[in-house]
Each structure stands twice: as structure tokens, then as C-alpha cells.
Scaffold this motif. Structure first.
Motif, PDB file in Angstrom:
ATOM      1  N   PHE A 308       0.851  -1.188   0.000  1.00 13.16           N
ATOM      2  CA  PHE A 308       0.000   0.000   0.000  1.00 13.16           C
ATOM      3  C   PHE A 308       0.885   1.234   0.000  1.00 13.16           C
ATOM      4  CE2 PHE A 308      -3.479   2.520   2.393  1.00 13.16           C
ATOM      5  CZ  PHE A 308      -4.108   2.840   1.202  1.00 13.16           C
ATOM      6  N   ALA A 309       0.789   2.002  -1.069  1.00 13.03           N
ATOM      7  CA  ALA A 309       1.643   3.185  -1.216  1.00 13.03           C
ATOM      8  C   ALA A 309       1.356   4.205  -0.123  1.00 13.03           C
ATOM      9  CB  ALA A 309       1.419   3.813  -2.591  1.00 13.03           C
ATOM     10  N   GLU A 310       2.420   4.773   0.428  1.00 16.42           N
ATOM     11  CA  GLU A 310       2.271   5.758   1.493  1.00 16.42           C
ATOM     12  C   GLU A 310       1.404   6.936   1.052  1.00 16.42           C
ATOM     13  OE1 GLU A 310       5.003   8.884   4.092  1.00 16.42           O
ATOM     14  OE2 GLU A 310       5.981   7.195   3.054  1.00 16.42           O
ATOM     15  N   ALA A 311       1.553   7.372  -0.201  1.00 21.66           N
ATOM     16  CA  ALA A 311       0.767   8.512  -0.679  1.00 21.66           C
ATOM     17  C   ALA A 311      -0.732   8.235  -0.616  1.00 21.66           C
ATOM     18  CB  ALA A 311       1.178   8.858  -2.106  1.00 21.66           C
ATOM     19  N   PHE A 348       0.983   5.071   8.409  1.00 19.77           N
ATOM     20  CA  PHE A 348       1.104   5.379   6.983  1.00 19.77           C
ATOM     21  C   PHE A 348       2.305   4.705   6.323  1.00 19.77           C
ATOM     22  CE2 PHE A 348      -1.035   9.641   8.114  1.00 19.77           C
ATOM     23  CZ  PHE A 348      -2.299   9.096   7.951  1.00 19.77           C
ATOM     24  N   THR A 349       3.300   4.308   7.107  1.00 17.39           N
ATOM     25  CA  THR A 349       4.551   3.840   6.493  1.00 17.39           C
ATOM     26  C   THR A 349       4.914   2.401   6.822  1.00 17.39           C
ATOM     27  OG1 THR A 349       5.941   4.608   8.333  1.00 17.39           O
ATOM     28  CG2 THR A 349       5.462   6.195   6.572  1.00 17.39           C
ATOM     29  N   THR A 350       4.145   1.714   7.674  1.00 14.53           N
ATOM     30  CA  THR A 350       4.454   0.316   7.993  1.00 14.53           C
ATOM     31  C   THR A 350       3.198  -0.540   7.873  1.00 14.53           C
ATOM     32  OG1 THR A 350       3.948   0.202  10.394  1.00 14.53           O
ATOM     33  CG2 THR A 350       6.035   1.239   9.754  1.00 14.53           C
ATOM     34  N   GLN A 414      11.501  -5.118   6.273  1.00 12.78           N
ATOM     35  CA  GLN A 414      12.367  -4.378   7.184  1.00 12.78           C
ATOM     36  C   GLN A 414      11.646  -4.258   8.523  1.00 12.78           C
ATOM     37  OE1 GLN A 414      12.342  -0.839   4.750  1.00 12.78           O
ATOM     38  NE2 GLN A 414      14.522  -1.037   4.302  1.00 12.78           N
ATOM     39  N   ARG A 415      12.400  -4.293   9.605  1.00 14.28           N
ATOM     40  CA  ARG A 415      11.802  -4.112  10.925  1.00 14.28           C
ATOM     41  C   ARG A 415      12.328  -2.814  11.530  1.00 14.28           C
ATOM     42  NH1 ARG A 415      11.841  -9.180  14.567  1.00 14.28           N
ATOM     43  NH2 ARG A 415      14.072  -9.062  14.082  1.00 14.28           N
ATOM     44  N   ASN A 420       7.656  -2.669  14.244  1.00 17.47           N
ATOM     45  CA  ASN A 420       6.755  -2.720  13.091  1.00 17.47           C
ATOM     46  C   ASN A 420       7.515  -3.184  11.846  1.00 17.47           C
ATOM     47  OD1 ASN A 420       4.825  -1.649  14.825  1.00 17.47           O
ATOM     48  ND2 ASN A 420       4.007  -0.267  13.283  1.00 17.47           N
ATOM     49  N   LEU A 421       6.795  -3.890  10.979  1.00 18.35           N
ATOM     50  CA  LEU A 421       7.378  -4.406   9.750  1.00 18.35           C
ATOM     51  C   LEU A 421       6.943  -3.559   8.556  1.00 18.35           C
ATOM     52  CD1 LEU A 421       6.861  -8.268  10.192  1.00 18.35           C
ATOM     53  CD2 LEU A 421       8.803  -6.866  10.912  1.00 18.35           C
ATOM     54  N   ARG A 422       7.853  -3.452   7.613  1.00 16.47           N
ATOM     55  CA  ARG A 422       7.548  -2.802   6.340  1.00 16.47           C
ATOM     56  C   ARG A 422       7.878  -3.808   5.241  1.00 16.47           C
ATOM     57  NH1 ARG A 422      10.569   1.098   6.971  1.00 16.47           N
ATOM     58  NH2 ARG A 422       9.042   2.632   7.700  1.00 16.47           N
TER      59      ARG A 422
END
Length: 533
Positions: A308-311, A348-350, A414-415, A420-422
């Protein structure tokens, strides 16, 4: 008789019981308990129908009784394919009560996928809709019969009302399978063929549902819009329909996630929560201006199933007027949520952090060594609701489980320092088309069945709306071969439409790696410099 599956090691099972995560109650108990305390409360709203908890429980029991009268019960399996209608849940709970483990196929699946599922579980029962193209005649059932796979009993959707209206007095004895045994099968995303089957037990699945409902703060006021396929693991258990029923809320059925259709349902039924994939969110965001009043009741939108894109994520509260919760889960087990009190930056970012304190997550480099926080690596996990092996897939299990019992999912993540994971990519050769997973190898093998095709390779094509589409590179002995002929060939093999290549490109020869494998990196590079059909 029980269904074979790979159990948890005894020491881990003991830990999960001691922690209270496994309570040794059947999955059907979440409905039974709610029906006892709020029998008149609405459980499902489906079109003009209002089905209370008491009626849902009663109809499931009646159907379980009728199935038992036909000699079906513990150790049997069922192949189920139903659209988003209330009968999906009636059937599911009936099978859970009767100890019959279902594979819930998606309504988009066709002969190719349904046949593969039948060959794996050899179902004693088939439940489907006569309106689906596969069941408009007896051809599929006749094909199963030729393989010795015709189920003992076949029920169509239009008969389920009568079957669940009253119990069969000749055979009222039914019982769920033991709580440590298989309750149902989920479908893998699959990177090497048709989806593999994931055995989920009463204990592990019920824990995931209960814990998810708590994390998402579900209660009796929750009204959940079921717009994605009800059978999908995300829509069913994260927390999904089962989580809503556990909490005493109400499921509002939608045929699909089309925005204006869903907006009308949200307004009509005061929906408070919905779950979507990113491609559907993009459509909602486009359609929402001018419809704010219809969305007034919506408090929480879950987004999962694909990157899911941050934008876009940042637009959800602004445009839809509700809170965003990101979900990263897998039908094999591990589910991550951003929490309702996380900061905007986290949301919004993870894609969140795991459900349980006993979820073990390792992020590893190519040598199998842990990477530092913030560095990308391959995800490996085990825990109280992450399975221990695919159904009857010893060779594949040996590839995806390590000696410590960690499942290697194929995701690159990435953690962050806060846990939180991305999600940043995948190791698996798989295309995520708006949340629907397409296994490249499966489609490639079907394409080369065309007499004019010598080689095929399917790769991901970036797409703003769906995240990824698919492009098939073809080497053909016939220079006049047309893309439409290949699409007709695939449709004739009975695959789901979402698996059809979005683009097709004929090339003279496949680029190869040093060891002679098709070089998909080179094919992806070609996409950036040359158009496709």
C-alpha cells in the motif's frame, strides 16, 4: 478418522496452552456462545435478509444434522464455492459443527483450480452455486467422476435454505473434530502452481480470530462490510467475519467492493468498519468526493493483501473520513496490524507488528544470518497460529521450513526499532495483482501447453491501480500467433480470469542466466523500454 497434518512440537503446544492462547474449544463455539447471550441480535445483513445470531446458529446446526444423516462427519472434507451471501457462514459453521473440514474456494476459481483442490482433499461433499459457470451443467462433476473423485453428496446454493430450515430426525448426531485437529483448509498465495492447502486447527485459528478482534477493538456495535471474498483468509479471520461474530457485531454482505454499491450499504446499515485491498481503496478514494454523508458512520478502514503506497495511505483519513489500519498477514499464519493508537507515521509507512508476544520473527540475509533493524531481509516466522506444514507437501515443506521449525514466507521485510514491519518485496516468483496472488510457474506451464508455444515466462508489470499486473513473454514457432489465441487457450483450460496475462509479448528467444535458467531480470528490463500488447 482424522485428517493428516503436521502438528506443532509438543513443547511449543504446551507453551501456547499455558499462555492461554489455545483454549481447546471448537471454532464453532464462538457462534454458539454469542447465540446463547444475544439470540435476537443481527449477525448477518444480506440484501433484504436479516439473520440473527439465534437463526444463524440454528440453521448451521440443522444443516450439520442433515449432513450427519447422510453419513458425513469427522475426517471428511468438503469443497465449497459460494459467493458473498449469508449461506457462506451458515455452511461454514455447519461444517465446523459436523467435523467436516472445508476448502473454501474463491468464487473466481474455475475448473482448473477446483479440480486441483478436489484432487488434494478428495471431498466427500461439494457445495456450490448453479449460477457459477462451472456448475451450470454436469461436465465438471463428470470429470471428477472419471478420476474417481465425485463427492458422495453435492448441494447447490438454491437448496441450502431447505436443508438448513429443519434438522433431519433420522440422524441428529454430529460433533466437531478435536480442537487440535484440522478445522478447515486455507489457500496459499502459491508461487509454484495452484494454491497449496494450509491446514488450520480449531486452536490456532480461533486464537488468531480472538486476538485480532481484541486488537481491532471489535464489539457488539461493530458493523463490518464484507466486500472482498468472504472465503479469503483476510476477510474471514483478520479479524474478518469470524472476529465480528466473536465480538457480537454484525456482518453486512456486499457482492464486491465497487465504491458506489458499498457507499450505499455503508449509509443504509451504518457500517463502522471495512476491509479492502489497495486497488479497491484507490477506487474508493476516486469515487468518494461528493459522497461524504454516506460514509459518516465509517470509523475504520483496514487495508491489506498487497503493498500500500504511502501517498494513498495518507489520503484515507482525509478523503474517507475514517481511521486507517494496515494489515500484513498470510493464510499460513502470521498476521501483523498497525495498532489503533499507533502514530500517523507508523500507520502510513508500515504494515504493523505481530499479533502475539509468542510470535517469533526472524529477518535474515541470504546466508541465513539476522539483519539489523532497518535493513531488508527474508522473513521467517513461527508461533501459536502459524502452521507447521502444507497438506501432503513433504517436498515443498522441506524447502520452506528450517530445522528450527520457522516458516520462510518468501517476503522481504524491514523491521523498525519499534517492532513494526515494512514489506519491501518478495523472494517468491509470484505476482500480487490487487491482492490476488498469481503463481508465475502455474501460468507458464499452462501457456506452453499451446501447440505453438515453446517457452513462456510470466513477470510482474508495475501498475498504479493494482500494484502489479502480469506480462507473459512468449517464444513461439508460429510468428502469426496472436495474444487473443493465447488468452482463449488459457480460458479453455478453466483458469480464473484474474490469472490471465494482462500483457503478452512475443520474443525470438528467452534470455538465460549463467546456469541456463530464464533471466527474468532481463525480461523486466525489457518492459521499461518496449511496449507490450
Amino acid at each position: 478418522m482424522t485428517i493428516e497434518f503436521t502438528p506443532w512440537p509438543a513443547d511449543r503446544a504446551q507453551r501456547y496452552r499455558a499462555a492461554g492462547y489455545w483454549n481447546d474449544q471448537p471454532l464453532s463455539q464462538l457462534l454458539i456462545a454469542r447465540a446463547a447471550v444475544q439470540p435476537q441480535a443481527p449477525a448477518i445483513l444480506c440484501g433484504e435478509r436479516r439473520i440473527s445470531y439465534g437463526e444463524l446458529d440454528r440453521r448451521a446446526s440443522n444443516l450439520a444434522s442433515r449432513l450427519a444423516a447422510h453419513g458425513l462427519g469427522q475426517g471428511d472434507t468438503a469443497l465449497v464455492q459460494l459467493p458473498n451471501v449469508a449461506e457462506f457462514y451458515i455452511v461454514l459453521f455447519a461444517l465446523l459443527k459436523a467435523g467436516i473440514a472445508p476448502v473454501n474456494a474463491l468464487y473466481s476459481h474455475r475448473q482448473h483450480e477446483l479440480g486441483a483442490f478436489a484432487r488434494q482433499i478428495q471431498p466427500a461433499l461439494l457445495i456450490a452455486s448453479a449460477e457459477h459457470e462451472v456448475f451450470r451443467n454436469d461436465a465438471f462433476l463428470d470429470d471428477l467422476a472419471k478420476e474417481g473423485l465425485r463427492p458422495k453428496l453435492t448441494l447447490m446454493l438454491d437448496a441450502l435454505d431447505d436443508w438448513s430450515a429443519s434438522a433431519d430426525v433420522r440422524g441428529t448426531h454430529y460433533a466437531p473434530s478435536p480442537c487440535g485437529e484440522v478445522a478447515l483448509f486455507q489457500l496459499s498465495g502459491g508461487s509454484t502452481g495452484t494454491p497449496k492447502l494450509i491446514p488450520r486447527t480449531h486452536n490456532d485459528y480461533a486464537y488468531s480470530v480472538r486476538a485480532s478482534a481484541q486488537i481491532c477493538a471489535l464489539d457488539s456495535d461493530t458493523r463490518f462490510l464484507c466486500a472482498l471474498p468472504a472465503a479469503h483468509n483476510y476477510t474471514l479471520s483478520s479479524p474478518g467475519g469470524l472476529g465480528v461474530l466473536h465480538a457480537g457485531g454484525c456482518i453486512v454482505m456486499a457482492a464486491n467492493p465497487e465504491p458506489l454499491h458499498c457507499f450505499a450499504l455503508i449509509e443504509r446499515h451504518a457500517v463502522t468498519m471495512a476491509a479492502l485491498v489497495p486497488s479497491a481503496v484507490a477506487l474508493w478514494l476516486q469515487a468518494a468526493p461528493g459522497h461524504a454523508a454516506k460514509l459518516r458512520s465509517l470509523r475504520l478502514l483496514q487495508v491489506g493483501g498487497a503493498s500500500f503506497a504511502e501517498a494513498l495511505a495518507r489520503q484515507v483519513p482525509e478523503v474517507l473520513g475514517c481511521k486507517l489500519q494496515q494489515v500484513f498477514g498470510m493464510a499460513e499464519g502470521l498476521v501483523n496490524y498497525t495498532r489503533l493508537d499507533d502514530s500517523d507515521e507508523q500507520v502510513f509507512t508500515t504494515q504493523g507488528r505481530p499479533i502475539s508476544e509468542l510470535d517469533e520473527v526472524r529477518i535474515l540475509d541470504e546466508q541465513g544470518q539476522p539483519v539489523a533493524d532497518g535493513e531488508p531481509g527474508m522473513l521467517a516466522t513461527r508461533g501459536p497460529y502459524t502452521f507447521c506444514g502444507y497438506y501432503k507437501s513433504l517436498e515443498h515443506n522441506a524447502q520452506v521450513f528450517d530445522q528450527d521449525g520457522f516458516y520462510h514466507s518468501g517476503d522481504i521485510v524491514q523491521r523498525s526499532a519499534d517492532g513494526n514491519l515494512r514489506v519491501v518485496g518478495r523472494v517468491k516468483d509470484q505476482i500480487n495483482r490487487g491482492g490476488e496472488k498469481v503463481a508465475s510457474e502455474e501460468i507458464e506451464n499452462l501457456i506452453v501447453m499451446h501447440p505453438d508455444v515453446t517457452h513462456a515466462a510470466l513477470v510482474a508489470l508495475p501498475d498504479e491501480l493494482l500494484g502489479e499486473k502480469s506480462c507473459a513473454f512468449i517464444v513461439s514457432r508460429n510468428p502469426q500467433l496472436k495474444p487473443i489465441a493465447l488468452r482463449r487457450h488459457l480460458m479453455g483450460l478453466g483458469i480464473a480470469e484474474y490469472k490471465l496475462p494482462d500483457r503478452i509479448r512475443l520474443i525470438d528467444a528467452m534470455p538465460l542466466t549463467a546456469v541456463g535458467k530464464i533471466d527474468k531480470k532481463q525480461l523486466r528490463a525489457l518492459l521499461a523500454v518496449a511496449p507490450t500488447v
